[in-house]
Design an enzyme around this catalytic site. Structure first.
Site, PDB file in Angstrom:
ATOM      1  N   LYS A 178      62.151 -60.754 -38.309  1.00 12.76           N
ATOM      2  CA  LYS A 178      61.628 -60.574 -36.953  1.00 12.76           C
ATOM      3  C   LYS A 178      61.367 -61.913 -36.297  1.00 12.76           C
ATOM      4  O   LYS A 178      60.885 -62.850 -36.929  1.00 12.76           O
ATOM      5  CB  LYS A 178      60.331 -59.748 -36.976  1.00 12.76           C
ATOM      6  CG  LYS A 178      60.576 -58.265 -37.155  1.00 12.76           C
ATOM      7  CD  LYS A 178      59.303 -57.465 -36.991  1.00 12.76           C
ATOM      8  CE  LYS A 178      58.754 -57.577 -35.586  1.00 12.76           C
ATOM      9  NZ  LYS A 178      59.679 -57.013 -34.593  1.00 12.76           N
ATOM     10  N   GLU A 215      54.124 -61.561 -36.792  1.00  6.27           N
ATOM     11  CA  GLU A 215      55.028 -60.489 -36.401  1.00  6.27           C
ATOM     12  C   GLU A 215      55.752 -59.879 -37.601  1.00  6.27           C
ATOM     13  O   GLU A 215      56.221 -58.737 -37.539  1.00  6.27           O
ATOM     14  CB  GLU A 215      56.070 -61.017 -35.404  1.00  6.27           C
ATOM     15  CG  GLU A 215      55.529 -61.297 -34.022  1.00  6.27           C
ATOM     16  CD  GLU A 215      55.321 -60.018 -33.239  1.00  6.27           C
ATOM     17  OE1 GLU A 215      56.171 -59.115 -33.306  1.00  6.27           O
ATOM     18  OE2 GLU A 215      54.289 -59.911 -32.569  1.00  6.27           O
ATOM     19  N   GLU A 266      58.986 -57.065 -42.095  1.00 11.25           N
ATOM     20  CA  GLU A 266      60.370 -57.384 -41.734  1.00 11.25           C
ATOM     21  C   GLU A 266      60.542 -58.897 -41.650  1.00 11.25           C
ATOM     22  O   GLU A 266      60.041 -59.538 -40.730  1.00 11.25           O
ATOM     23  CB  GLU A 266      60.723 -56.713 -40.410  1.00 11.25           C
ATOM     24  CG  GLU A 266      60.576 -55.185 -40.448  1.00 11.25           C
ATOM     25  CD  GLU A 266      60.689 -54.551 -39.072  1.00 11.25           C
ATOM     26  OE1 GLU A 266      61.761 -54.678 -38.449  1.00 11.25           O
ATOM     27  OE2 GLU A 266      59.698 -53.951 -38.611  1.00 11.25           O
ATOM     28  N   GLU A 287      53.821 -47.643 -30.281  1.00  4.70           N
ATOM     29  CA  GLU A 287      53.486 -48.671 -31.272  1.00  4.70           C
ATOM     30  C   GLU A 287      52.001 -48.980 -31.208  1.00  4.70           C
ATOM     31  O   GLU A 287      51.425 -49.122 -30.130  1.00  4.70           O
ATOM     32  CB  GLU A 287      54.225 -49.995 -31.018  1.00  4.70           C
ATOM     33  CG  GLU A 287      55.687 -50.027 -31.347  1.00  4.70           C
ATOM     34  CD  GLU A 287      56.278 -51.422 -31.130  1.00  4.70           C
ATOM     35  OE1 GLU A 287      55.511 -52.411 -31.079  1.00  4.70           O
ATOM     36  OE2 GLU A 287      57.517 -51.517 -31.011  1.00  4.70           O
TER      37      GLU A 287
END
Length: 454
Positions: free
Chosen positions: A336, A342, A333, A259
């Site tokens: 999350k 985030e 997303e 990541e």
């Protein structure tokens, strides 16, 4: 002290410079912590349309594995932390592989299984469960005759390091030493990659923005022990991981950055564990990161990251080494956990519109072979040859005395034939040509006289 760092630097050249023909990779993390994402079939088409050839998922959902069947996309699948306790049972893991992975393989090109995610940040007992679980997965793969085709590892947070500056002083936290030694033993034994998540954005405050964005026109610092010059934070962090491994007297075939990325919106990066925890301590306030969470900087970081990775320069401690990097993440997303930032790392909105333009390099085409490096030491080559002809089950009959590939009777020639036999039998994947850094991929057929390399 100087001789010690010369030895470590020589190790980096032996294990990583020899691997330069394999080619670097840039992939994407496909997270699904959202309630508004397109179907996996739509995602598979989106990924292909944008020339993304390497993808990592955090689960093994059947609808996703089916969607990527016959796409040719390399897929890294994951076992969540919540399932690690079940993975302590070998019969359970055998059943899991038989029912959850094998029905889709090899039509779906699964290349890695990641067991757990950032387990040292998990509040439960995940860190102590991960290596036994990984061993059970490898055992199940061996039973299915897939141990050389699918590699097993676990992605760790950069927070496992207690020291990262200067890179040559990279060191793992003593709190995790037992777990990490057990993990590194496993990785060496199985020739599996070390996986780590790196987010240079959280170094802003300790470093200049240009250094984080790969834009520094000159050296930002010189490591006082190695005298290596650094121009960006990504290289410094990756080399710190490399040296942390070397300083524990371990070696690994390669390091995969599972990541890295940059947010386009949001506030306050996490100061504690989340699903993708980024617990870095640079002894500075992270509040200023809020000012840099925008589309312009995200596009700059990821564009320059791809250019850097595919440029072939490697890092100062790993010159010309291939870098495998996955960008987080495919989508924004909305479910999350953690701060707003985030939920805004995505390259695409849930409606599949691009958040910003990013060009992916894809993967090369054409035939390839795996041969032994003439620069490897005799002891390393012999160990790799013994492994290939033994545990690796390569067909080494052609290099026996009197057979068609026995001459020239040299270690490099014999190892080359064995390496290639193993490589071709195990899907011609990058990992199948590792051999502890002694194997290299070539695009020219190494066959000679009556000795034919399949």
């Amino acid at each position: 002290m100087a001789s010690r760092f010369k030895l470590v630097f020589a190790l980096s050249l032996l294990l990583l410079l020899l691997d330069f023909c394999r080619g670097s990779k840039v992939g994407v993390d496909y997270g699904m912590d959202a309630d508004n994402l397109p179907s996996p079939d739509q995602v598979a088409q989106l990924v292909r349309n944008h020339n993304i050839q390497y993808l990592r998922i955090y689960n093994y959902r059947p609808e996703v594995l089916r969607a990527f069947s016959k796409t040719g996309i390399d897929l890294m699948v994951g076992v969540p932390n919540a399932e690690l306790s079940q993975f302590q049972s070998q019969p359970y893991v055998d059943s899991w592989l038989r029912n959850s992975i094998l029905p889709y393989y090899p039509a779906t090109k699964i290349t890695h299984i990641t067991v757990g995610v950032e387990v040292t940040n998990s509040p439960d007992n995940a860190a102590n469960l991960v290596v036994p679980a990984m061993r059970n997965v490898v055992s199940a793969l061996k039973s299915a005759n897939l141990q050389g085709k699918i590699k097993v590892s676990t992605p760790l947070s950069f927070g496992v390091l207690s020291k990262s500056y200067p890179p040559s002083k990279g060191a793992f936290s003593s709190s995790y030493e037992n777990v990490l030694r057990s993990l590194l033993d496993f990785l060496e034994e199985n020739q599996s990659p070390f996986m780590v998540n790196l987010y240079p954005i959280y170094a802003i405050g300790a470093s200049s923005l240009d250094a984080v964005l790969f834009k520094s026109p000159s050296t930002i610092f010189v490591d006082p022990n190695t005298r290596l010059s650094y121009k960006n934070i990504f290289d410094a962090q990756l080399d710190a991981v490399f040296y942390a491994i070397a300083n524990l007297k371990f070696k690994t075939t390669r390091i995969i950055v599972t990541e890295t990325g940059w947010p386009t919106h949001g506030s306050r990066p996490p100061h504690a564990s989340t699903h993708n925890a980024k617990t870095y301590d640079y002894n500075v306030s992270l509040d200023s990161v809020d000012d840099y969470a925008n589309i312009d900087y995200a596009q700059t970081y990821n564009t320059n990251l791809i250019s850097h990775v595919m440029g072939g320069s490697g890092t100062p401690a790993m010159p010309r080494a291939n870098l495998d990097v996955y960008i987080f993440s495919l989508f924004n997303e909305n479910k999350k956990r953690g701060p707003e930032i985030e939920r805004n790392f995505g390259l695409f909105y849930p409606d599949m519109r691009s958040v910003y333009n990013l060009n992916f390099p894809g993967k090369g085409t054409g035939k390839s072979w795996c041969i032994a490096s003439s620069q490897a030491s005799n002891s390393a080559l012999q160990n790799a040859l013994d492994w290939a002809c033994g545990q690796g089950k390569a067909d080494c009959s052609a290099i026996q005395p009197g057979q068609r590939c026995f001459q020239p009777d040299t270690l490099v020639s014999h190892a080359s034939f064995a390496f290639n036999n193993y490589y071709q039998k195990n899907g011609a994947t990058d990992d199948a040509c590792s051999f502890g850094g002694t194997g290299i991929k070539v695009s020219t057929d190494p066959s000679y006289d009556n000795c034919i390399y399949n």
